[in-house]
Design a protein around this motif. Sequence first.
Motif, PDB file in Angstrom:
ATOM      1  N   ARG A 561      44.319  38.111  34.104  1.00 40.89           N
ATOM      2  CA  ARG A 561      43.475  37.467  35.115  1.00 40.89           C
ATOM      3  C   ARG A 561      42.024  37.941  35.012  1.00 40.89           C
ATOM      4  O   ARG A 561      41.091  37.146  35.147  1.00 40.89           O
ATOM      5  N   LEU A 562      41.818  39.217  34.761  1.00 39.50           N
ATOM      6  CA  LEU A 562      40.458  39.728  34.600  1.00 39.50           C
ATOM      7  C   LEU A 562      39.782  39.110  33.384  1.00 39.50           C
ATOM      8  O   LEU A 562      38.608  38.719  33.442  1.00 39.50           O
ATOM      9  N   VAL A 563      40.525  38.998  32.288  1.00 38.00           N
ATOM     10  CA  VAL A 563      39.959  38.403  31.067  1.00 38.00           C
ATOM     11  C   VAL A 563      39.654  36.924  31.300  1.00 38.00           C
ATOM     12  O   VAL A 563      38.630  36.409  30.837  1.00 38.00           O
ATOM     13  N   ARG A 564      40.518  36.240  32.052  1.00 35.05           N
ATOM     14  CA  ARG A 564      40.277  34.822  32.341  1.00 35.05           C
ATOM     15  C   ARG A 564      39.006  34.658  33.187  1.00 35.05           C
ATOM     16  O   ARG A 564      38.179  33.768  32.932  1.00 35.05           O
ATOM     17  N   ILE A 565      38.834  35.515  34.171  1.00 39.56           N
ATOM     18  CA  ILE A 565      37.622  35.467  35.001  1.00 39.56           C
ATOM     19  C   ILE A 565      36.390  35.768  34.146  1.00 39.56           C
ATOM     20  O   ILE A 565      35.349  35.106  34.259  1.00 39.56           O
ATOM     21  N   LEU A 566      36.515  36.750  33.268  1.00 43.70           N
ATOM     22  CA  LEU A 566      35.404  37.089  32.377  1.00 43.70           C
ATOM     23  C   LEU A 566      35.021  35.906  31.502  1.00 43.70           C
ATOM     24  O   LEU A 566      33.833  35.629  31.282  1.00 43.70           O
TER      25      LEU A 566
END
Length: 940
Positions: A561-566
Amino acid sequence: MADLPSLLLASLSPGTRRQAEQNLQTLSLQPGFLPQLLRLVLDASQDRSVRLAGSVYLKNTVKSRWEDNLVASLSESNFSVNVGVLQTAHSIFRPWRAATRSDSLFTVINFVLSRFGKPFLQLFQYTAGVLLSRSAQVASKSDLEFAAQTQVLLVEIYYDLTCQDLPPDFEDTQNQFFGAPSGLFLQFLDWDPSELRGDPDDISPSLPSQVKTHILEIAELYVKLYPETLQGSGAVEALVRKVWELIGSGKLPGLADDGLVSQALRFLSTAIRSGYYKDIFGSRDTISSLVQGVVVPNIGLREHEIEQFEDDPLEYIRLDLSLPASSGGLGLGSHDVVTRRQAAADVLRALVGSGLETETTEVAGAWIAQGLREYNENRTKEDSWKAKDTAIYLLTAVATRGSTTQHGVTSTNALVDIVQFFSEHIFQDLEADPGSVHPVLQVDAIRFLYTFRTQLTKPQLLSVLPHLVRHLGSNNYVCYTYAAISIERILFIRQGTQLLFAQADIHEIAPHIIHALLLKIEQAQSPEKVAENDYLMKCVMRVIITARSTLVPDYEKILQRLVRILGIISSNPSNPNFDQYIFESISALMRFVVTSNPATLPIFEQALFGPATIILQQDIDQYIPYVFQLLAQMLELHTTDVPVAYRDLLQFLLTPASWQQKGSIPGLVKLLKAFLARDSAHMVSTGQFTAVLAVVQQRLIPSKINDVWGFQLLQSVMQNIPPTQLKQYFRAIIVALLTRLQTSKTDSYVYHFVHFLLFSMAINVEGLTPDFVISAVEEIQPQLWSQILTNFVIPQTPKMSPKDRKVAAIGLTRMLTQSEVILREPSMKTWPLAFDTLAKLFSEPQHLTSKEGEADQDAGLTMIDYEEQTAGYQAAYSRLAASETVEADPVAFVRDPREYLGQQLKQLQKSKPQIKSLLTAVDPSSLPFVQSLVAAGYIA
């Protein structure tokens, strides 16, 4: 000067610019040039290009020759000219307000006062007389506005000229300004010409309002810095009465007057805190009148603030918590109060903190009780919540004795039972279902926890944490953001140097908190909106740091999820704070999960290598420094063979293009140090380490900004590249270092140069002896080492910081006992001098040893607050605290430096008996140290 417009136009054209500028330079030396130029700039009938060029030329001319032009350009008869001159003067003087006191600063200020002081005071008194008497000179509205603009600037400059010290001319004329009852400042507090009042709906302050605001800033300054000059004159008493008349009972309700009201209240707070005016504020009747007439009318939420709560929630939050940006701080106690209610509350805190807590608590308590009663009796009415909101704000103010931005309230009023008030009036709103009470009251409940977080026990905080987590799911923007801010600050609480909450305290609830926060972030519809609320991402970061390895079961979903937001925000980076926190979150997650389970490292690499490659390929400047740090972190976590993917990246890292962006350099150095530590054998076999040396010599050492990074990289080279491979290049390295030393040395460079030499001689690397370094220097020029030792190493070593002293001591010890060069003539004459320097280091032995386990492995994490560490976003470089680890002691092979020196001397005496005679040649101040070595049996 009739051709001035044509010259200004010509200065805008490349073909005629040079000649026009020469003619303007000649013209500018003529008397009356600047007034003429000002008239031209202010003439609305002139061509716009002429006026613009004239404005620029005026600014540049005055700034370059202000010492003569400012005074010469002042005109008592032309206020339009004075506005331009005074604006320029203010732009020059204003920086003094924040400047550190120094001889050079006062030299400039005294020079200005000698030329500008008396004419300035004359103009001030003249302009004030014109305005206060409404002379014929300001008969028209236009003339009146120019004169009022002049007065605004004069009052601002009065502050500039007195902000560091009280000049004699100002002290001598002080009664004309402050004297009661007719001092100019007092008269201007009554000054309110109808023509300048402006529209009631204006949000910008009128010119009279600006004059009054700046006068009260001066009054506050004098109460703080020069209280003795005002005592006994009745000035403060008169100012207090004027303020009371000005803002009492809500007489200035408009938005345009917010600045004036806030400053007036701030002046009152400062006067109360000064302690000199207890006779004014000390009686119960006065406190009662002050609370009723000044505090209460300004402490309630106003309509535009309620609209802001709904329509611009992020700005509401920043103002309500006194956050100029996203600083995570607390407005209470701040000296930068920005709203009326904060300024009004600060008056109460000033009374409480000045020994008047009994009277103030009683008076405020009556108003608090009245507000709570009004709310409870009229709950069904639409606006009844306002009474309770005001009561809570009053209680918060009167309960606070001390507070800081970082920790919230640090001491409270003993007469207020905070826990009881919370249980009776706050908890009900905290646990209420959304929609059952007004959202402002739910925000008040959360803010109450946030404000008094350090006054509650750990069990109390743990008991309310689930309620805060529940509010993360609220549909109200302010409510769920306040919940995130409060959770983050609660998890940041320390007891001493240790964080209050450990991973065991939140391991069950942490995944739920992170899920709720990421859900709010993911719901946004554009990259800008995703990155808008950095408070949410900061809370994610804090939860990860607190939960640590307990997130292992959930880490893959969180990472995805963090990578997707990034990926979403990288298409249009818009919020540096959000960027910092998301990278810190990824870095912290990796740090704790991989440390707990090394087998998870490939999962992180698989998730992050793709985005990292895209960021590097697309040259997303804001993110590249973070990417290098994340890559370095992953590489450092490898304990065996380095994957090919990293080696493929190395060639790119060593190209000149990678080093163009200055913000990338620290991260690049960190990454190359990781390569040297983990893959030096491959770098030697491919010869890539020579490209590292080229970067150091050509890009880093010649730069005053980046030389420290060059030395860091060189130290890593010395630790990891075998001396047999390095030897043929080392002379060129020394030449580069000495060239910079000769051409553009700085104090910082000399320090790091000496530290590097001592470091290279101190570390325990096979084949790297002190003479490896010394011989390279001697190859350049015979006896050059003796000069470097005498002129740089010996003077600089005692100045080494505590963290560098052990390295310095071991480096000197190895040089004195293991170098053949230093024990041969003529170098031998420097031996006693170097020993004296070593003896000075041992005069503070506490800096030379460290206790087992003393290094704090989480030193960076416990102070991970991005803005608290770096004082705001640094466009050049933002360090990822979560990626940092405590660096290993480069001389860990030595436990006790003094014992090590003794053993080395004892061994040296066997082959070099002349050591004894050298020890007799040391400075007398070193003899006690020598005798201690003899007594310990190290020297025969």
